[in-house]
Design a protein around this motif. Structure first.
Motif, PDB file in Angstrom:
ATOM      1  N   GLN A 160       2.506   1.761   2.864  1.00 46.67           N
ATOM      2  CA  GLN A 160       1.042   1.701   2.891  1.00 46.67           C
ATOM      3  C   GLN A 160       0.457   2.063   1.532  1.00 46.67           C
ATOM      4  OE1 GLN A 160       0.134   4.255   6.230  1.00 46.67           O
ATOM      5  NE2 GLN A 160      -0.044   2.501   7.600  1.00 46.67           N
ATOM      6  N   GLU A 161       1.000   3.071   0.888  1.00 46.69           N
ATOM      7  CA  GLU A 161       0.515   3.484  -0.429  1.00 46.69           C
ATOM      8  C   GLU A 161       0.672   2.375  -1.467  1.00 46.69           C
ATOM      9  OE1 GLU A 161      -0.852   6.261  -2.215  1.00 46.69           O
ATOM     10  OE2 GLU A 161      -1.537   6.680  -0.179  1.00 46.69           O
ATOM     11  N   ASN A 162       1.683   1.537  -1.271  1.00 44.22           N
ATOM     12  CA  ASN A 162       1.953   0.452  -2.202  1.00 44.22           C
ATOM     13  C   ASN A 162       1.372  -0.874  -1.715  1.00 44.22           C
ATOM     14  OD1 ASN A 162       3.643   1.565  -4.487  1.00 44.22           O
ATOM     15  ND2 ASN A 162       4.654   2.444  -2.700  1.00 44.22           N
ATOM     16  N   HIS A 163       0.413  -0.767  -0.808  1.00 45.14           N
ATOM     17  CA  HIS A 163      -0.371  -1.915  -0.321  1.00 45.14           C
ATOM     18  C   HIS A 163       0.456  -2.968   0.411  1.00 45.14           C
ATOM     19  CE1 HIS A 163      -3.546  -0.091  -2.625  1.00 45.14           C
ATOM     20  NE2 HIS A 163      -2.748  -0.099  -3.695  1.00 45.14           N
ATOM     21  N   HIS A 164       1.495  -2.512   1.105  1.00 43.63           N
ATOM     22  CA  HIS A 164       2.271  -3.415   1.950  1.00 43.63           C
ATOM     23  C   HIS A 164       1.695  -3.362   3.359  1.00 43.63           C
ATOM     24  CE1 HIS A 164       5.435  -4.270  -0.957  1.00 43.63           C
ATOM     25  NE2 HIS A 164       5.358  -2.984  -1.302  1.00 43.63           N
ATOM     26  N   ARG A 165       2.011  -4.347   4.133  1.00 45.76           N
ATOM     27  CA  ARG A 165       1.551  -4.380   5.525  1.00 45.76           C
ATOM     28  C   ARG A 165       2.253  -3.285   6.339  1.00 45.76           C
ATOM     29  NH1 ARG A 165       3.207  -9.971   7.441  1.00 45.76           N
ATOM     30  NH2 ARG A 165       4.969  -9.332   6.196  1.00 45.76           N
ATOM     31  N   LEU A 166       1.595  -2.851   7.399  1.00 46.42           N
ATOM     32  CA  LEU A 166       2.173  -1.840   8.277  1.00 46.42           C
ATOM     33  C   LEU A 166       3.531  -2.302   8.798  1.00 46.42           C
ATOM     34  CD1 LEU A 166       2.075   0.806   9.894  1.00 46.42           C
ATOM     35  CD2 LEU A 166       0.761  -0.437  11.638  1.00 46.42           C
ATOM     36  N   GLY A 167       3.624  -3.583   9.157  1.00 47.79           N
ATOM     37  CA  GLY A 167       4.888  -4.112   9.665  1.00 47.79           C
ATOM     38  C   GLY A 167       6.022  -3.981   8.668  1.00 47.79           C
ATOM     39  N   ASP A 168       5.706  -4.132   7.372  1.00 46.22           N
ATOM     40  CA  ASP A 168       6.735  -3.963   6.342  1.00 46.22           C
ATOM     41  C   ASP A 168       7.236  -2.525   6.320  1.00 46.22           C
ATOM     42  OD1 ASP A 168       6.461  -6.619   5.599  1.00 46.22           O
ATOM     43  OD2 ASP A 168       5.012  -6.159   4.009  1.00 46.22           O
ATOM     44  N   GLY A 169       6.310  -1.580   6.429  1.00 45.93           N
ATOM     45  CA  GLY A 169       6.705  -0.170   6.451  1.00 45.93           C
ATOM     46  C   GLY A 169       7.520   0.169   7.680  1.00 45.93           C
ATOM     47  N   LEU A 170       7.128  -0.388   8.817  1.00 50.63           N
ATOM     48  CA  LEU A 170       7.880  -0.141  10.053  1.00 50.63           C
ATOM     49  C   LEU A 170       9.274  -0.758   9.965  1.00 50.63           C
ATOM     50  CD1 LEU A 170       5.054  -0.733  12.672  1.00 50.63           C
ATOM     51  CD2 LEU A 170       6.048   1.463  11.989  1.00 50.63           C
ATOM     52  N   ASN A 171       9.368  -1.938   9.369  1.00 50.08           N
ATOM     53  CA  ASN A 171      10.689  -2.564   9.182  1.00 50.08           C
ATOM     54  C   ASN A 171      11.564  -1.725   8.260  1.00 50.08           C
ATOM     55  OD1 ASN A 171      10.086  -4.723  10.845  1.00 50.08           O
ATOM     56  ND2 ASN A 171       9.429  -6.037   9.154  1.00 50.08           N
ATOM     57  N   ALA A 172      10.973  -1.188   7.199  1.00 42.27           N
ATOM     58  CA  ALA A 172      11.721  -0.335   6.273  1.00 42.27           C
ATOM     59  C   ALA A 172      12.192   0.931   6.987  1.00 42.27           C
ATOM     60  CB  ALA A 172      10.867   0.017   5.062  1.00 42.27           C
ATOM     61  N   ALA A 173      11.323   1.518   7.802  1.00 40.97           N
ATOM     62  CA  ALA A 173      11.688   2.729   8.544  1.00 40.97           C
ATOM     63  C   ALA A 173      12.822   2.435   9.518  1.00 40.97           C
ATOM     64  CB  ALA A 173      10.476   3.276   9.285  1.00 40.97           C
ATOM     65  N   GLU A 174      12.731   1.299  10.204  1.00 43.02           N
ATOM     66  CA  GLU A 174      13.785   0.936  11.145  1.00 43.02           C
ATOM     67  C   GLU A 174      15.108   0.705  10.420  1.00 43.02           C
ATOM     68  OE1 GLU A 174      14.886  -2.397  14.531  1.00 43.02           O
ATOM     69  OE2 GLU A 174      12.872  -2.385  13.669  1.00 43.02           O
ATOM     70  N   ALA A 175      15.061   0.043   9.277  1.00 40.14           N
ATOM     71  CA  ALA A 175      16.280  -0.187   8.498  1.00 40.14           C
ATOM     72  C   ALA A 175      16.879   1.131   8.031  1.00 40.14           C
ATOM     73  CB  ALA A 175      15.978  -1.092   7.307  1.00 40.14           C
TER      74      ALA A 175
END
Length: 75
Positions: free
Chosen positions: A34-49
């Motif tokens: 979020q801080e780097n202006h990515h979509r929430l889904g991208d952050g959730l995918n990163a967290a899941e990975a």
């Protein structure tokens, strides 16, 4: 002043359940996205990975016998 979290923030500063560290790093992945202006889904995918990678490593080390693990620790 910006607050920056990285992998070094997840050391053993206190005794607690390991689940707290896993949750903190997953939340950090979402916040960093979020801080780097990515979509929430991208952050959730990163967290899941991240959590899946942690589970993979845990299973890997659990599959080793304790004697081999102790031998690795001593080197």
């Amino acid at each position: 002043n910006d607050i920056v979290y990285d992998i070094n923030d997840f050391d053993d500063t206190t005794v607690g359940a390991y689940e707290h560290d896993v949750r903190r790093i997953a939340v950090s992945m979402v916040l960093a996205a979020q801080e780097n202006h990515h979509r929430l889904g991208d952050g959730l995918n990163a967290a899941e990975a991240c959590v899946r990678g942690w589970l993979h490593a845990l299973r890997h080390w659990a599959s080793h016998d304790r004697a081999a693990f102790c031998e690795i620790e001593q080197h």
